[in-house]
Write an enzyme that holds these catalytic residues in place. Structure first.
Site, PDB file in Angstrom:
ATOM      1  N   HIS A   1       0.858  -1.186   0.000  1.00 40.13           N
ATOM      2  CA  HIS A   1       0.000   0.000   0.000  1.00 40.13           C
ATOM      3  C   HIS A   1       0.890   1.230   0.000  1.00 40.13           C
ATOM      4  O   HIS A   1       1.927   1.252   0.658  1.00 40.13           O
ATOM      5  CB  HIS A   1      -0.912   0.003   1.226  1.00 40.13           C
ATOM      6  CG  HIS A   1      -2.045   0.967   1.139  1.00 40.13           C
ATOM      7  ND1 HIS A   1      -1.895   2.316   1.413  1.00 40.13           N
ATOM      8  CD2 HIS A   1      -3.345   0.792   0.796  1.00 40.13           C
ATOM      9  CE1 HIS A   1      -3.055   2.920   1.251  1.00 40.13           C
ATOM     10  NE2 HIS A   1      -3.959   2.031   0.886  1.00 40.13           N
TER      11      HIS A   1
ATOM     12  N   ASP B   1      -7.551  -4.858  -0.546  1.00 39.18           N
ATOM     13  CA  ASP B   1      -8.041  -5.225  -1.874  1.00 39.18           C
ATOM     14  C   ASP B   1      -7.927  -6.731  -2.117  1.00 39.18           C
ATOM     15  O   ASP B   1      -8.772  -7.328  -2.785  1.00 39.18           O
ATOM     16  CB  ASP B   1      -7.256  -4.474  -2.952  1.00 39.18           C
ATOM     17  CG  ASP B   1      -7.441  -2.972  -2.866  1.00 39.18           C
ATOM     18  OD1 ASP B   1      -8.601  -2.541  -2.725  1.00 39.18           O
ATOM     19  OD2 ASP B   1      -6.443  -2.241  -2.921  1.00 39.18           O
TER      20      ASP B   1
END
Length: 433
Positions: free
Chosen positions: A310, A367
């Site tokens: 991320h 995700d």
């Protein structure tokens, strides 16, 4: 924000300039350069705004180094386990967790606005069968400014603002579900206001006329957690888009439509869809995980492991920790023998133990797990980002509202460092009299 007399010093040639240092409530610090150009004739250059604070906000605190995410001061771990999505939306938008009466009134205000104007069916009918649901979502949300008369005036008007918020929260699930129904050629299912927010959305998504829809309680609970975890994340691309568009004093619906468009990209909200497509690619290539892990490590190979790492978090994404529990519970109950999920678990195991990924902090992120959960629930890949938008909605609303409550914001107008041609003359192809 704490008051502070500390100054940063900028040296440009023979001149020195003092710049105020602002300190946030968590001790985070920022050098205030808002008057830099007027004092020095210089601007700062920060590609992608990676190190630029565009605003001061009281909504969400993110500490990527330590894996911390808080909504209005409350840790995401507590919110996800003790609140539902509607409570979370109220918290983000209005700043405090609601009392029982406030929550019931908020839910009642939302329930009163779930239906769409019947004339809007013609808008859905105008889209081709293959239209992407995110394209439909952004388009139809934008048209709410036409159909919802009386809420498109001054964003600083509290009555208009509250009404717009209720309508936006209420109609977004209906529009999202209708977008899906339009894409598969099924009739629209009207909202059922005796159902909860998440129940109502799943009913509109999957129910068909003349058949009883059996709703899985596990799916309702999983969707509730997913929406909460996606509800806000500071000044990300789509939230910044909502603020930038909203800074022109445009209505809430148009600002949210802009946020939906920004979220659509594979580098933002589309990452969970890209993650499932990656898993399908590996599966159809003989389930050769090592081949793709090697490709991910090769700096000359464009392949990347989607769903890992991320931009903000240099530690484990706290949302991933929460959603991982939900994901594994659903996999065990509903998809224990699905080869795609077995492969996903194997990939996760490799990534969290391989020194290459561990050293680079490339942990599975929200995700990776959300795409797997959506697949178990029967939600098609082209609806993954729509679900992300539904979750992010209260965060977008909160930032739009905060910006206007703070006295508004100057219309956003970033500067640039021009690197093109210097002045030159036009040499016409044809001499004109």
């Amino acid at each position: 924000m704490e008051s502070n007399s500390e100054m940063a010093k900028l040296i440009l040639g023979d001149n020195e300039y003092d710049l105020p240092v602002r300190i946030g409530t968590e001790g985070n610090r920022a050098v205030d350069i808002s008057k830099l150009y007027g004092a020095t004739g210089h601007i700062t250059l920060d590609d992608g705004y990676a190190n630029t604070g565009s605003t001061m906000s009281t909504i969400t605190y993110v500490d990527g180094e330590n894996g911390i995410l808080r909504y209005r001061g409350y840790p995401i771990e507590q919110i996800a386990r003790q609140c539902d999505f509607t409570e979370t939306a109220y918290l983000l938008i209005y700043g405090e967790l609601p009392t029982s009466d406030q929550l019931e009134q908020f839910r009642d205000n939302i329930r009163h606005h779930t239906l769409l104007h019947e004339g809007m069916k013609g808008i859905f009918a105008g889209f081709p069968p293959y239209a992407y649901p995110m394209a439909i979502l952004s388009s139809v949300v934008g048209t709410l400014a036409i159909y919802d008369k009386g809420v498109v005036g001054d964003p600083a008007d509290p009555d208009q603002t509250d009404l717009a918020i209720y309508r936006m929260m209420a109609k977004m699930p209906t529009i999202a579900a209708y977008s899906y129904k339009q894409s598969i050629g099924q009739p629209f299912i009207y909202p059922q206001n005796h159902l909860s927010y998440c129940q109502n959305f799943l009913h509109m998504m999957f129910a068909v006329p003349s058949e009883k829809y059996q709703m899985e309680v596990d799916f309702v609970e999983a969707l509730n957690v997913l929406l909460i975890l996606h509800a806000d994340h500071g000044q990300n691309c789509s939230t910044s888009a909502v603020r930038m568009v909203g800074s022109s004093n445009v209505n809430l619906f148009s600002s949210i439509s802009a946020g939906i468009c920004a979220l659509w990209g594979a580098l933002h909200g589309g990452a969970n869809e890209a993650c499932i497509r990656m898993l399908e690619q590996i599966y159809h290539d003989g389930r050769n995980l090592q081949k793709y892990i090697d490709k991910a490590k090769n700096p000359d190979d464009p392949f990347r492991l989607m769903g890992f790492g991320h931009r903000v978090y240099k530690n484990y994404d706290p949302r991933a920790t929460i959603i991982k529990e939900v994901c594994h519970r659903l996999v065990e109950k509903y998809a224990a023998n699905d080869p795609l999920f077995e492969m996903a678990q194997a990939l996760e195991e490799v990534a969290v133990n391989d020194s290459y990924f561990v050293e680079r902090k490339l942990y599975p992120n929200v995700d990776f797990y959300s795409g797997i959960i959506y697949r178990i629930m029967g939600i098609p890949k082209n609806m993954f980002t729509v679900l992300f938008a539904l979750g992010r909605l209260p965060g977008w609303i909160a930032h739009w509202r905060e910006m206007h409550l703070s006295g508004g914001s100057r219309i956003h107008r970033p500067r640039q460092l021009y690197t093109g041609h210097t002045e030159r003359e036009v040499i016409p192809l044809i001499k004109r009299q």
